[in-house]
Design an enzyme around this catalytic site. Structure first.
Site, PDB file in Angstrom:
ATOM      1  N   GLY A 113      85.821  51.252  14.860  1.00  0.00           N
ATOM      2  CA  GLY A 113      86.378  49.932  14.601  1.00  0.00           C
ATOM      3  C   GLY A 113      85.325  48.827  14.618  1.00  0.00           C
ATOM      4  N   GLU A 116      83.874  48.879  11.217  1.00  0.00           N
ATOM      5  CA  GLU A 116      84.898  48.344  10.310  1.00  0.00           C
ATOM      6  C   GLU A 116      84.965  46.822  10.408  1.00  0.00           C
ATOM      7  OE1 GLU A 116      88.231  51.763   9.844  1.00  0.00           O
ATOM      8  OE2 GLU A 116      87.835  51.156  11.901  1.00  0.00           O
ATOM      9  N   GLU A 136      85.201  58.907  13.769  1.00  0.00           N
ATOM     10  CA  GLU A 136      86.608  59.219  14.055  1.00  0.00           C
ATOM     11  C   GLU A 136      86.974  60.689  13.880  1.00  0.00           C
ATOM     12  OE1 GLU A 136      86.659  54.779  13.108  1.00  0.00           O
ATOM     13  OE2 GLU A 136      85.551  56.561  12.483  1.00  0.00           O
TER      14      GLU A 136
END
Length: 258
Positions: A113, A116, A136
């Protein structure tokens, strides 16, 4: 606004400095942190003093080392979908479409994240010790906050799939070579490099900058409609005060006062 629990916010001149402040957790993004960030973005979007944003992480180790995995345990399929949907809509997409330039100052690990979040920003400047990746798959997951969509836009399908399917991290120079970051600088120069980029933008038209961000994003989202969006935005610019000032300054051989 209310006192921030997970962030440090400083507004200096025309720049908002947002520091994700959970160093003990390597600045991991839990739900509380994301909710706070969503509110912070709404405030800064309407703050007329702020023309640009620099994101970074507290401490020397991490920008954001990922999501808070402990919060994932026990989620149902519907709950997991809602978590990802909310994160896209209220945080990552808000950053991606933000009308003021946002620069990620990647000072350490940007994983999952965290990467991201950095990819949602308009530009990425990395310190020499930064490391980036989407690990992930090692958790039996895939990226859920836009990683599968934004990484291929930046590095191409092949490199994106290599990173996502292996979960491997890239060092800063590797990230620069494949286009994931715009520049790599010594840690001591990280924030000042971001400030210099924003200073160049502040000398330009803020309305034109917001329009350019929107049209570039539209062309990436829907390539067939991109040219029409550009033509319409180009025409609309002719009715703005910034256009009048920019053209007048050019013809009068002076710097524009935007």
């Amino acid at each position: 606004m209310e006192t921030l629990k997970n962030f440090l916010l400083e507004i200096s001149g025309q720049t908002a400095y947002i520091t994700i402040n959970r160093p003990a957790k390597l600045n991991a993004l839990n739900r509380e942190t994301l909710v706070e960030l969503a509110d912070l973005l709404k405030t800064l979007e309407t703050d007329t003093q702020v023309r640009g944003v620099i994101f970074t992480g507290a401490g020397e180790k991490a920008f954001v080392a990922g999501a808070d995995i402990a919060e994932f345990k026990g989620l149902s399929v519907a709950e997991a979908e809602e978590l990802a949907s909310w994160g896209h809509r209220e945080v990552m997409d808000k950053i991606y479409h933000f009308p003021k330039p946002i620069i990620a100052a990647i000072n350490g690990f940007a994983l999952g994240g965290g990467l991201e979040l950095a990819m949602a920003c308009h530009l990425r400047i990395a310190s020499e010790q930064a490391k980036m990746g989407l690990p992930e798959v090692s958790l039996g997951l895939i990226p859920g906050y836009g990683g599968t969509q934004r990484l291929p836009q930046l590095v191409g399908r092949g490199k994106a799939l290599e990173m996502i399917l292996t979960g491997d991290m890239l060092d800063a120079q590797h990230a620069l070579r494949c286009g994931l970051v715009n520049e790599v600088v010594p840690a001591a120069d990280l924030i000042s490099t971001c400030e210099q980029l924003l200073a160049k933008m502040y000398a330009k038209s803020s309305t034109a900058i917001a329009s350019a961000i929107a049209v570039v994003n539209e062309g990436l989202r829907n390539p067939a409609e991109g040219p029409a969006a550009e033509i319409k935005a180009f025409g609309k610019a002719f009715e703005t005060k910034d256009f009048e000032e920019g053209v007048s300054a050019f013809l009068e051989k002076r710097k524009p006062n935007f």
